[in-house]
Scaffold this motif. Structure first.
Motif, mmCIF file in Angstrom:
data_model
loop_
_atom_site.group_PDB
_atom_site.id
_atom_site.type_symbol
_atom_site.label_atom_id
_atom_site.label_comp_id
_atom_site.label_asym_id
_atom_site.label_seq_id
_atom_site.Cartn_x
_atom_site.Cartn_y
_atom_site.Cartn_z
ATOM 1 N N VAL A 121 0.823 -1.211 0.000
ATOM 2 C CA VAL A 121 0.000 0.000 0.000
ATOM 3 C C VAL A 121 0.857 1.261 0.000
ATOM 4 O O VAL A 121 0.581 2.230 -0.705
ATOM 5 N N VAL A 122 1.897 1.256 0.828
ATOM 6 C CA VAL A 122 2.749 2.434 0.964
ATOM 7 C C VAL A 122 4.217 2.016 0.868
ATOM 8 O O VAL A 122 4.596 0.940 1.350
ATOM 9 N N SER A 123 5.023 2.846 0.239
ATOM 10 C CA SER A 123 6.453 2.548 0.086
ATOM 11 C C SER A 123 7.270 3.326 1.108
ATOM 12 O O SER A 123 6.840 4.376 1.614
ATOM 13 N N LEU A 124 8.443 2.805 1.387
ATOM 14 C CA LEU A 124 9.373 3.487 2.295
ATOM 15 C C LEU A 124 10.046 4.601 1.496
ATOM 16 O O LEU A 124 10.844 4.338 0.595
ATOM 17 N N SER A 125 9.690 5.836 1.809
ATOM 18 C CA SER A 125 10.165 6.970 1.007
ATOM 19 C C SER A 125 11.627 7.290 1.253
ATOM 20 O O SER A 125 12.310 7.839 0.376
ATOM 21 N N LYS A 126 12.130 6.960 2.447
ATOM 22 C CA LYS A 126 13.528 7.235 2.794
ATOM 23 C C LYS A 126 14.145 6.022 3.468
ATOM 24 O O LYS A 126 13.442 5.182 4.039
ATOM 25 N N HIS A 127 15.455 5.925 3.389
ATOM 26 C CA HIS A 127 16.177 4.895 4.122
ATOM 27 C C HIS A 127 16.149 5.260 5.609
ATOM 28 O O HIS A 127 16.218 6.442 5.978
ATOM 29 N N LEU A 128 16.067 4.257 6.460
ATOM 30 C CA LEU A 128 16.111 4.479 7.904
ATOM 31 C C LEU A 128 17.506 4.144 8.407
ATOM 32 O O LEU A 128 17.972 3.018 8.229
ATOM 33 N N LEU A 129 18.163 5.129 8.997
ATOM 34 C CA LEU A 129 19.543 4.945 9.443
ATOM 35 C C LEU A 129 19.615 5.011 10.959
ATOM 36 O O LEU A 129 19.350 6.056 11.559
#
Length: 209
Positions: A121-129
Protein backbone atom coordinates in the motif's frame (compact mmCIF):
# COMPACT_ATOMS: atom_id res chain seq x y z
CA UNK A 1 -23.44 -25.21 110.01
CA UNK A 2 -22.64 -22.09 107.98
CA UNK A 3 -22.29 -22.52 104.21
CA UNK A 4 -18.92 -21.47 102.76
CA UNK A 5 -18.85 -18.98 99.80
CA UNK A 6 -16.56 -20.04 96.97
CA UNK A 7 -13.73 -17.59 96.04
CA UNK A 8 -15.21 -17.02 92.53
CA UNK A 9 -18.64 -16.14 93.87
CA UNK A 10 -17.07 -13.83 96.43
CA UNK A 11 -15.08 -11.96 93.76
CA UNK A 12 -18.16 -11.58 91.56
CA UNK A 13 -20.25 -10.31 94.45
CA UNK A 14 -17.55 -7.78 95.41
CA UNK A 15 -17.34 -6.38 91.88
CA UNK A 16 -21.12 -6.04 91.76
CA UNK A 17 -21.21 -4.20 95.06
CA UNK A 18 -18.51 -1.74 94.02
CA UNK A 19 -20.29 -1.13 90.74
CA UNK A 20 -23.59 -0.48 92.45
CA UNK A 21 -21.98 2.16 94.68
CA UNK A 22 -20.11 3.95 91.90
CA UNK A 23 -20.44 7.73 92.02
CA UNK A 24 -19.19 10.81 90.15
CA UNK A 25 -15.72 11.47 91.57
CA UNK A 26 -15.50 14.93 90.01
CA UNK A 27 -13.03 16.45 87.57
CA UNK A 28 -9.34 15.79 88.24
CA UNK A 29 -8.05 18.58 85.99
CA UNK A 30 -9.14 20.99 83.26
CA UNK A 31 -10.34 19.43 79.98
CA UNK A 32 -10.11 20.85 76.46
CA UNK A 33 -11.88 19.95 73.20
CA UNK A 34 -9.81 17.92 70.73
CA UNK A 35 -8.66 20.22 67.94
CA UNK A 36 -6.95 19.10 64.71
CA UNK A 37 -5.34 21.46 62.23
CA UNK A 38 -6.75 21.37 58.73
CA UNK A 39 -4.29 19.34 56.65
CA UNK A 40 -4.52 21.77 53.72
CA UNK A 41 -3.64 24.67 56.04
CA UNK A 42 -0.58 22.75 57.26
CA UNK A 43 0.58 22.03 53.71
CA UNK A 44 0.07 25.63 52.60
CA UNK A 45 1.95 26.92 55.63
CA UNK A 46 4.90 24.66 54.81
CA UNK A 47 4.87 25.72 51.16
CA UNK A 48 4.86 29.39 52.16
CA UNK A 49 7.81 28.75 54.44
CA UNK A 50 9.74 26.97 51.66
CA UNK A 51 8.88 29.79 49.27
CA UNK A 52 10.14 32.42 51.70
CA UNK A 53 13.42 30.55 52.21
CA UNK A 54 13.99 30.02 48.48
CA UNK A 55 13.86 26.24 48.84
CA UNK A 56 10.71 25.93 46.72
CA UNK A 57 12.27 27.90 43.85
CA UNK A 58 15.38 25.71 44.00
CA UNK A 59 13.30 22.53 43.79
CA UNK A 60 11.36 23.90 40.83
CA UNK A 61 14.59 24.74 38.98
CA UNK A 62 16.02 21.29 39.70
CA UNK A 63 12.84 19.69 38.31
CA UNK A 64 13.07 21.80 35.14
CA UNK A 65 16.74 20.88 34.72
CA UNK A 66 15.98 17.16 35.09
CA UNK A 67 13.13 17.37 32.57
CA UNK A 68 15.27 19.26 30.06
CA UNK A 69 18.11 16.76 30.41
CA UNK A 70 15.75 13.79 29.96
CA UNK A 71 14.31 15.34 26.79
CA UNK A 72 17.70 16.21 25.37
CA UNK A 73 19.30 12.90 26.39
CA UNK A 74 16.79 10.04 26.15
CA UNK A 75 17.73 6.71 27.71
CA UNK A 76 19.94 4.82 25.20
CA UNK A 77 18.69 1.58 23.70
CA UNK A 78 20.10 -1.43 25.55
CA UNK A 79 21.60 -4.52 23.94
CA UNK A 80 23.15 -2.94 20.83
CA UNK A 81 26.83 -3.17 19.89
CA UNK A 82 29.03 -1.29 17.45
CA UNK A 83 29.03 -3.01 14.05
CA UNK A 84 32.37 -4.77 13.49
CA UNK A 85 31.49 -6.65 10.30
CA UNK A 86 28.99 -6.15 7.49
CA UNK A 87 25.78 -8.13 7.83
CA UNK A 88 22.76 -8.12 5.55
CA UNK A 89 19.37 -9.68 6.29
CA UNK A 90 15.72 -9.12 5.41
CA UNK A 91 12.52 -8.32 7.25
CA UNK A 92 9.07 -9.27 5.97
CA UNK A 93 6.49 -6.83 7.40
CA UNK A 94 3.54 -9.06 6.48
CA UNK A 95 1.12 -9.48 9.39
CA UNK A 96 -2.03 -11.50 10.08
CA UNK A 97 -5.15 -9.92 11.55
CA UNK A 98 -6.07 -11.47 14.88
CA UNK A 99 -9.63 -10.07 14.83
CA UNK A 100 -12.09 -8.58 12.36
CA UNK A 101 -11.63 -4.99 11.23
CA UNK A 102 -15.03 -3.29 11.05
CA UNK A 103 -16.34 0.10 9.99
CA UNK A 104 -18.54 2.48 11.95
CA UNK A 105 -21.67 0.43 11.25
CA UNK A 106 -20.10 -2.86 12.31
CA UNK A 107 -19.68 -4.20 8.76
CA UNK A 108 -16.56 -6.35 8.38
CA UNK A 109 -13.92 -4.71 6.20
CA UNK A 110 -11.17 -7.29 6.76
CA UNK A 111 -11.90 -10.61 8.47
CA UNK A 112 -9.64 -12.19 11.06
CA UNK A 113 -6.90 -14.27 9.45
CA UNK A 114 -6.31 -11.82 6.60
CA UNK A 115 -2.62 -11.49 5.72
CA UNK A 116 -1.42 -8.08 4.62
CA UNK A 117 1.91 -6.49 3.70
CA UNK A 118 1.95 -2.71 4.33
CA UNK A 119 4.51 -2.28 1.54
CA UNK A 120 1.77 -3.22 -0.93
CA UNK A 121 0.00 0.00 0.00
CA UNK A 122 2.75 2.43 0.96
CA UNK A 123 6.45 2.55 0.09
CA UNK A 124 9.37 3.49 2.30
CA UNK A 125 10.17 6.97 1.01
CA UNK A 126 13.53 7.23 2.79
CA UNK A 127 16.18 4.89 4.12
CA UNK A 128 16.11 4.48 7.90
CA UNK A 129 19.54 4.94 9.44
CA UNK A 130 20.09 3.81 13.05
CA UNK A 131 23.25 4.88 14.91
CA UNK A 132 24.59 6.01 18.28
CA UNK A 133 25.47 9.71 18.42
CA UNK A 134 27.68 9.16 21.47
CA UNK A 135 30.18 7.44 19.16
CA UNK A 136 32.01 9.97 16.89
CA UNK A 137 32.93 7.15 14.49
CA UNK A 138 29.27 6.23 14.01
CA UNK A 139 28.30 9.86 13.53
CA UNK A 140 30.93 10.25 10.80
CA UNK A 141 29.83 7.00 9.12
CA UNK A 142 26.20 8.10 9.27
CA UNK A 143 27.15 11.37 7.58
CA UNK A 144 28.85 9.43 4.79
CA UNK A 145 25.77 7.25 4.27
CA UNK A 146 23.47 10.28 4.15
CA UNK A 147 25.64 11.82 1.43
CA UNK A 148 25.82 8.48 -0.41
CA UNK A 149 22.02 8.27 -0.57
CA UNK A 150 21.79 11.96 -1.51
CA UNK A 151 20.01 12.95 1.67
CA UNK A 152 17.14 10.47 1.24
CA UNK A 153 17.80 9.16 4.72
CA UNK A 154 15.93 9.49 8.01
CA UNK A 155 18.55 9.59 10.84
CA UNK A 156 17.34 7.71 13.92
CA UNK A 157 19.40 7.67 17.11
CA UNK A 158 19.68 4.82 19.58
CA UNK A 159 21.85 6.86 21.94
CA UNK A 160 23.03 10.43 22.42
CA UNK A 161 21.40 13.83 22.04
CA UNK A 162 19.23 14.22 18.96
CA UNK A 163 18.74 17.93 19.71
CA UNK A 164 22.48 18.61 19.63
CA UNK A 165 22.85 16.68 16.37
CA UNK A 166 19.93 18.56 14.79
CA UNK A 167 21.67 21.85 15.58
CA UNK A 168 24.94 20.62 14.07
CA UNK A 169 23.39 19.09 10.94
CA UNK A 170 20.52 21.55 10.57
CA UNK A 171 18.14 18.75 9.69
CA UNK A 172 15.56 16.61 11.56
CA UNK A 173 16.96 13.78 13.68
CA UNK A 174 14.71 11.19 15.30
CA UNK A 175 15.06 8.83 18.27
CA UNK A 176 14.05 5.17 18.56
CA UNK A 177 12.36 5.47 21.94
CA UNK A 178 12.75 2.25 23.98
CA UNK A 179 14.31 0.55 20.94
CA UNK A 180 10.90 -0.26 19.43
CA UNK A 181 12.11 -0.26 15.81
CA UNK A 182 15.51 -1.93 16.19
CA UNK A 183 13.91 -4.78 18.12
CA UNK A 184 11.14 -5.11 15.55
CA UNK A 185 13.66 -5.29 12.70
CA UNK A 186 16.07 -7.55 14.60
CA UNK A 187 18.98 -5.11 14.48
CA UNK A 188 21.82 -6.15 16.80
CA UNK A 189 24.60 -3.73 15.76
CA UNK A 190 24.77 -0.13 14.58
CA UNK A 191 25.16 1.77 12.32
CA UNK A 192 22.39 -0.06 10.42
CA UNK A 193 20.43 1.13 7.42
CA UNK A 194 16.99 -0.11 6.37
CA UNK A 195 15.95 0.01 2.72
CA UNK A 196 12.99 -1.31 0.76
CA UNK A 197 13.49 -4.09 -1.78
CA UNK A 198 10.18 -5.04 -3.37
CA UNK A 199 7.78 -6.28 -0.70
CA UNK A 200 10.39 -6.65 2.03
CA UNK A 201 12.96 -4.57 3.89
CA UNK A 202 16.69 -5.03 3.52
CA UNK A 203 18.75 -4.32 6.63
CA UNK A 204 22.49 -3.67 6.41
CA UNK A 205 24.62 -3.42 9.55
CA UNK A 206 27.52 -1.24 8.40
CA UNK A 207 30.90 -1.35 10.17
CA UNK A 208 32.59 1.93 11.06
CA UNK A 209 35.70 2.54 9.01
Amino acid sequence: MRARLSPWLFAAATCWALGAQAANLGTIGPTYPVAEKNMLDVIMARLRAKEASGELKRHEQEARDRAAYAINNPRPVDGLRRAQAARTFYFDPTFTLQSNVVDGTGAVLFPAGTRKNPLEVVSLSKHLLFFDARDPGQVARARELIEHYQGKVKPILVGGSYLDLMKRWNKPVFYDQDGTLVRKFGIAAVPAIVSQEGQRLRIDEVPVR
